[in-house]
Design an enzyme around this catalytic site. Structure first.
Site, PDB file in Angstrom:
ATOM      1  CG  ASP A  54       1.560  71.806 -26.840  1.00 35.12           C
ATOM      2  OD1 ASP A  54       1.046  72.867 -27.230  1.00 35.12           O
ATOM      3  OD2 ASP A  54       2.749  71.706 -26.484  1.00 35.12           O
ATOM      4  CG  ASP A  88       5.272  75.605 -30.584  1.00 32.31           C
ATOM      5  OD1 ASP A  88       5.965  75.352 -31.571  1.00 32.31           O
ATOM      6  OD2 ASP A  88       4.347  76.445 -30.583  1.00 32.31           O
ATOM      7  CG  ASP A 138       5.589  71.112 -23.704  1.00 35.30           C
ATOM      8  OD1 ASP A 138       4.572  71.426 -24.356  1.00 35.30           O
ATOM      9  OD2 ASP A 138       6.539  71.885 -23.505  1.00 35.30           O
TER      10      ASP A 138
END
Length: 231
Positions: A10, A12, A170
């Site tokens: 990922d 961001d 995240d």
């Protein structure tokens, strides 16, 4: 084919700390459309989704046309903020060293992100990461997370068995996507969702730093290769 291993990241909240720009851009977008002011915690919760889906989650009472309008206003605001001299979405500590080590160890690297293709290209420019990722899956070509399409497409492009694919992210959307695709779900604790949310969405492991990433990936993928594939 089966000996190849692919680490999908990922962006961001996992590779870069972009929350301040995202919250500012969403705040500007809401203001332009007279929607009030979004709560920063609510904006952080939708980071990782594709933009229209994120706007729909933030504004469940609004029409699809409003969601699209907010998304367009957000993209304009984000582009403006990105061009400002003080703009800074830094890499998280240890990210570059982890990418270097994975490449040294023979891993293929990829991105699976809710960002647009333009946003990813800008991030690669900023951090000098062009050429590091053999597959880049964005919101422009795929359904939003947690749909597994990004990981299936990446595995197919790279000729990697899905059992040898790890998704590092995240958010619960990353973990749910990985599990839907039957890839390994590796959470990181420094992003925008909690440990409980990551584990609740099926994280196999949650890392506290990039320092242990290569060891954890070797262990998790090694374990998966010993398990017969599900029918």
């Amino acid at each position: 084919m089966t000996h190849l291993r692919l680490a999908m990241f990922d962006v961001d909240g996992t590779l870069i700390d972009s929350q301040h720009t995202i919250i500012s851009a969403m705040t500007i977008a809401w203001s332009r459309l007279d929607l009030g002011t979004p709560k920063p915690d609510h904006v952080r919760q939708i980071i990782g989704l594709s933009l229209v889906e994120a706007c729909a989650m933030l504004l469940p009472w609004a029409t699809p046309a409003t969601h699209r309008a907010v998304a367009e206003a957000y993209k304009s605001a984000f582009h403006t903020l990105r061009l400002m001299p003080e703009h800074d979405d830094p890499l998280f500590p240890g990210a570059l060293a982890a990418l270097d080590q994975l490449e040294t160890d023979g891993w293929l690297l990829g991105l699976a992100t809710g960002k647009s293709r333009r946003g990813v290209e800008a991030m690669l420019d900023t951090h000098g990461l062009h050429g590091r990722f053999v597959t880049i899956q964005t919101a422009d070509e795929n359904p939003s997370k947690p749909d597994p399409s990004m990981l299936h497409r990446a595995a197919d492009e790279c000729g990697v068995a899905i059992a040898n694919v790890a998704m590092i992210g995240d958010t619960s959307y990353d973990m749910a996507m990985a599990n839907a695709a039957r890839a390994a779900a590796i959470g990181v604790s420094w992003g925008y969702q909690s440990l409980e949310e990551l584990r609740g969405a099926g994280a196999k492991v949650v890392l506290d730093s990039f320092e242990n990433l290569t060891r954890v990936l070797d262990s998790v993928i090694g374990e998966r290769s010993c398990v017969p594939p599900q029918s």
